[in-house]
Scaffold this motif. Structure first.
Motif, PDB file in Angstrom:
ATOM      1  N   LEU A   1     -12.439 -10.046  20.237  1.00 54.59           N
ATOM      2  CA  LEU A   1     -11.248  -9.476  20.880  1.00 54.59           C
ATOM      3  C   LEU A   1     -10.097  -9.462  19.873  1.00 54.59           C
ATOM      4  O   LEU A   1      -9.194 -10.289  19.905  1.00 54.59           O
ATOM      5  N   GLY A   2     -10.158  -8.510  18.931  1.00 55.72           N
ATOM      6  CA  GLY A   2      -9.071  -8.324  17.974  1.00 55.72           C
ATOM      7  C   GLY A   2      -9.175  -9.247  16.775  1.00 55.72           C
ATOM      8  O   GLY A   2      -9.970 -10.196  16.743  1.00 55.72           O
TER       9      GLY A   2
ATOM     10  N   GLU B   1       2.332 -11.064  11.476  1.00 53.09           N
ATOM     11  CA  GLU B   1       3.339  -9.986  11.395  1.00 53.09           C
ATOM     12  C   GLU B   1       2.793  -8.782  10.640  1.00 53.09           C
ATOM     13  O   GLU B   1       3.196  -7.653  10.872  1.00 53.09           O
ATOM     14  N   TYR B   2       1.875  -9.049   9.701  1.00 52.66           N
ATOM     15  CA  TYR B   2       1.275  -7.980   8.889  1.00 52.66           C
ATOM     16  C   TYR B   2       0.281  -7.148   9.693  1.00 52.66           C
ATOM     17  O   TYR B   2      -0.185  -6.116   9.251  1.00 52.66           O
ATOM     18  N   GLN B   3      -0.082  -7.662  10.876  1.00 51.75           N
ATOM     19  CA  GLN B   3      -1.141  -7.008  11.659  1.00 51.75           C
ATOM     20  C   GLN B   3      -0.551  -5.843  12.448  1.00 51.75           C
ATOM     21  O   GLN B   3       0.497  -6.008  13.093  1.00 51.75           O
ATOM     22  N   VAL B   4      -1.204  -4.683  12.417  1.00 54.01           N
ATOM     23  CA  VAL B   4      -0.742  -3.578  13.260  1.00 54.01           C
ATOM     24  C   VAL B   4      -0.813  -4.054  14.713  1.00 54.01           C
ATOM     25  O   VAL B   4      -1.855  -4.515  15.176  1.00 54.01           O
ATOM     26  N   GLY B   5       0.316  -3.990  15.423  1.00 55.26           N
ATOM     27  CA  GLY B   5       0.345  -4.362  16.843  1.00 55.26           C
ATOM     28  C   GLY B   5       0.345  -5.862  17.077  1.00 55.26           C
ATOM     29  O   GLY B   5      -0.177  -6.324  18.106  1.00 55.26           O
ATOM     30  N   ALA B   6       0.931  -6.649  16.153  1.00 57.07           N
ATOM     31  CA  ALA B   6       0.935  -8.111  16.306  1.00 57.07           C
ATOM     32  C   ALA B   6       1.553  -8.536  17.640  1.00 57.07           C
ATOM     33  O   ALA B   6       2.435  -7.863  18.180  1.00 57.07           O
ATOM     34  N   LEU B   7       1.077  -9.664  18.163  1.00 59.32           N
ATOM     35  CA  LEU B   7       1.480 -10.125  19.500  1.00 59.32           C
ATOM     36  C   LEU B   7       1.860 -11.609  19.447  1.00 59.32           C
ATOM     37  O   LEU B   7       1.452 -12.324  18.528  1.00 59.32           O
TER      38      LEU B   7
ATOM     39  N   PHE C   1      -8.123  -4.117   8.969  1.00 58.26           N
ATOM     40  CA  PHE C   1      -8.425  -2.688   9.116  1.00 58.26           C
ATOM     41  C   PHE C   1      -8.596  -2.300  10.580  1.00 58.26           C
ATOM     42  O   PHE C   1      -8.158  -1.232  11.018  1.00 58.26           O
ATOM     43  N   VAL C   2      -9.228  -3.192  11.357  1.00 59.23           N
ATOM     44  CA  VAL C   2      -9.629  -2.777  12.712  1.00 59.23           C
ATOM     45  C   VAL C   2      -8.423  -2.498  13.612  1.00 59.23           C
ATOM     46  O   VAL C   2      -8.526  -1.736  14.567  1.00 59.23           O
ATOM     47  N   SER C   3      -7.288  -3.099  13.278  1.00 62.55           N
ATOM     48  CA  SER C   3      -6.141  -2.972  14.184  1.00 62.55           C
ATOM     49  C   SER C   3      -5.472  -1.603  14.126  1.00 62.55           C
ATOM     50  O   SER C   3      -4.518  -1.344  14.856  1.00 62.55           O
TER      51      SER C   3
ATOM     52  N   VAL D   1     -13.052  -5.384  18.116  1.00 70.18           N
ATOM     53  CA  VAL D   1     -12.348  -4.236  18.707  1.00 70.18           C
ATOM     54  C   VAL D   1     -10.890  -4.212  18.263  1.00 70.18           C
ATOM     55  O   VAL D   1     -10.308  -5.238  17.902  1.00 70.18           O
ATOM     56  N   ASN D   2     -10.324  -3.024  18.331  1.00 67.72           N
ATOM     57  CA  ASN D   2      -8.942  -2.789  17.920  1.00 67.72           C
ATOM     58  C   ASN D   2      -8.002  -3.205  19.051  1.00 67.72           C
ATOM     59  O   ASN D   2      -7.881  -2.513  20.059  1.00 67.72           O
ATOM     60  N   MET D   3      -7.349  -4.350  18.867  1.00 67.99           N
ATOM     61  CA  MET D   3      -6.344  -4.767  19.863  1.00 67.99           C
ATOM     62  C   MET D   3      -4.933  -4.557  19.329  1.00 67.99           C
ATOM     63  O   MET D   3      -3.968  -5.044  19.918  1.00 67.99           O
ATOM     64  N   GLY D   4      -4.810  -3.826  18.207  1.00 67.99           N
ATOM     65  CA  GLY D   4      -3.488  -3.495  17.671  1.00 67.99           C
ATOM     66  C   GLY D   4      -3.013  -2.180  18.256  1.00 67.99           C
ATOM     67  O   GLY D   4      -2.302  -2.153  19.265  1.00 67.99           O
TER      68      GLY D   4
END
Ligand code: AHR
Length: 505
Positions: A168-169, A175-181, A71-73, A123-126
């Motif tokens: 930190l995120g 891949e399912y994560q908003v903003g995956a890195l 959710f946080v992303s 925190v939102n790191m996405g």
């Protein structure tokens, strides 16, 4: 006959009570309908359910992680502050739900204060920026006099909250994560976040986003962030409809913690890190029925796993592993606390305690400060893994750890050596295991307690109409001397509390 040998002098670490921490996410009925429901008969004047709060309190979690999870992303924390009727309702992209923002930073942190839990914010790191993370630390922790601190004051809260733990995120590799890195991208981004957050409040403790403790991601991230973080987070979910895979798969955590110990020692030495780094196992549990469609029809709220006795054994095994790795685990957060893969299950006006609730409560209540080395010799079980029995949520097979002792045991004592506590999981589904407990450097002396969770059926569950089908039972016993004999029932978790005095033997 099995034999458990415990030497009260052989310490393996100091147990950080934060291993009994929890996690609540804006997901399904965890927050809304679980923790918070102003329409529920048990709601307090703030809208939080008092029956749920009391059930959580009995588990005594020192820390609660919030607000996610996946959710946080895609969470903008600024949506959840200020007048409630002006807060936006957002599309929620992790779980395809909507977020009303009726519970936000002030509501959660003030609930934690009232309940005496330390908050741990992720925190939102996405979709989020480091400016937004910096502003969140300022809103929570800065004294009045700057923009975001004054927004807090304007929202009715003058004193800073002093939130110390910040992640930190969340699962930024997925891949399912908003903003995956990638791991390298994550390290670069996390360093920028960490620096502005620490410059805003140098007393905060940061947690890097690891994976499962076994992956290349963990090595790269720990290497890249060791100078900035105090903890490295890893997650583990296991489970299987196969009894033996279900009760033995928590050994993933054992393997992960052995590797994390090696990674931490390596990076600390190689990079001359002068502060301690521990593992935050900030999501762990049994979770497979919902994912596999075994339990729930698709029109039910998500992730409402219903637990049986075998899951209670698995959960107790996880806690034993955290105790045995006391030197490495600085925190562990059960995912999650209410309704969503949780020990507490609600409906309007009522709740029941799932099977997994009972060992968690007993181990949390009785575990002592000093973790001890334990030697177990007794019947064993060989795990046969086939493609059918290995569940995909297992990051790796565990059959290479064969043979498994039938009993899984963790032992702790207090500093004064006046009490010894053993948590014994007997995985044998049909036979009890008669056991001699051999003590060194202390002897038993007085009336002990045995708290047992068991049932004739490993698949037994609790429900609204049978809330005590699986419930703990307590008996007392007189214990004297260096040898005690117990018969651990089939498919059981037993917490033994033994009064002791130091011996010279
Ligand atoms: O706890 C449920 C989910 O599991 C969390 O949102 C996520 O971090 C993990 O994959």
């Amino acid at each position: 006959m099995a034999r458990i040998r415990i030497d009260a002098d052989r310490q393996v670490g100091v147990v950080d009570r934060k291993i009994f921490s929890g996690f609540v996410e804006h997901l399904g009925r965890c927050i809304y309908g679980g923790l918070y429901d102003p329409t529920d008969p048990s709601a307090d004047e703030h809208g939080f359910r008092t029956d749920v709060a009391a059930a959580i309190k009995a588990l005594d979690p020192p820390v609660l992680r919030w607000p996610g999870g996946n959710f946080v992303s895609n969470y903008q924390w600024t949506d959840g502050i200020g007048p409630r009727d002006e807060r936006p309702v957002r599309m929620e992209l992790a779980w395809h739900l909507t977020e009303s923002n009726q519970v936000g930073t002030d509501e959660f942190l003030q609930w934690c204060e009232r309940e005496h839990y330390e908050p741990y914010l992720c925190v939102n790191m996405g979709s989020g920026t480091f400016e937004q993370a910096q502003a969140w630390v300022e809103y929570c922790n800065a004294p009045a006099g700057t923009y975001w601190a004054d927004r807090r004051v304007a929202n009715g809260r003058v004193e800073p909250y002093g939130v110390k733990l910040w992640a930190l995120g969340n699962e930024m590799y997925g891949e399912y994560q908003v903003g995956a890195l990638t791991a390298e991208q994550y390290v670069a981004k996390a360093r920028a976040f960490a620096k502005v957050m620490q410059r805003t409040d140098h007393t905060i403790r940061l947690v890097s986003c690891g994976k499962d403790g076994l992956s290349e991601w963990d090595r790269i991230v720990l290497d890249g962030l060791a100078d900035l973080v105090q903890m490295h987070s890893i997650h583990v979910y296991t489970g299987s409809p196969d009894y033996w895979v279900n009760v033995l798969s928590p050994y993933q955590a054992d393997r992960a913690l052995r590797r994390m110990r090696a990674l931490i020692d390596d990076v600390t030495y190689r990079r001359s890190i002068d502060h301690e780094i521990t593992v935050a196992y900030d999501e762990w549990n049994v979770w497979y029925r919902y994912t596999e469609g075994i339990w729930e029809p698709s029109d039910q709220p998500p992730l409402e796993e219903r637990y049986d006795l075998s899951d209670a054994l698995a959960v107790a095994t996880y806690l034993n592993i955290f105790v045995r790795h006391a030197r490495t685990v600085g925190m562990a957060n059960l995912a999650q606390m209410v309704n969503v893969i949780a020990p507490i299950f609600t409906a309007p006006g009522q709740l029941f305690l799932q099977t997994i609730y009972h060992p968690i409560r007993l181990v949390s209540e009785h575990t002592q400060e000093i973790a001890l080395d334990v030697q177990v010799d007794g019947p064993t079980h060989e795990l046969v893994e086939t493609p059918e029995t290995v569940h995909w949520l297992l990051p790796a097979p565990v059959a290479d750890l064969n043979p498994f002792q039938m009993l899984d045991v963790a032992a702790t004592r207090d500093v004064e050596r006046s009490v010894l506590v053993l948590t014994v999981v007997n995985r044998d589904p049909s036979d009890s295991v008669p056991t001699t407990i051999e003590l060194r450097d202390v002897v038993a002396d007085g009336t002990g307690e045995a708290h047992t969770v068991t049932h004739r059926d490993p698949a037994a569950r609790n429900d609204f109409d049978a809330p005590d089908e699986v419930a703990p039972r307590t008996t007392s016993f007189i214990a004297r001397g260096g040898e005690l004999v117990f018969d651990f029932p089939p498919c059981s978790v037993t917490v033994l509390r033994i009064p002791t005095v130091a011996s010279r033997g």
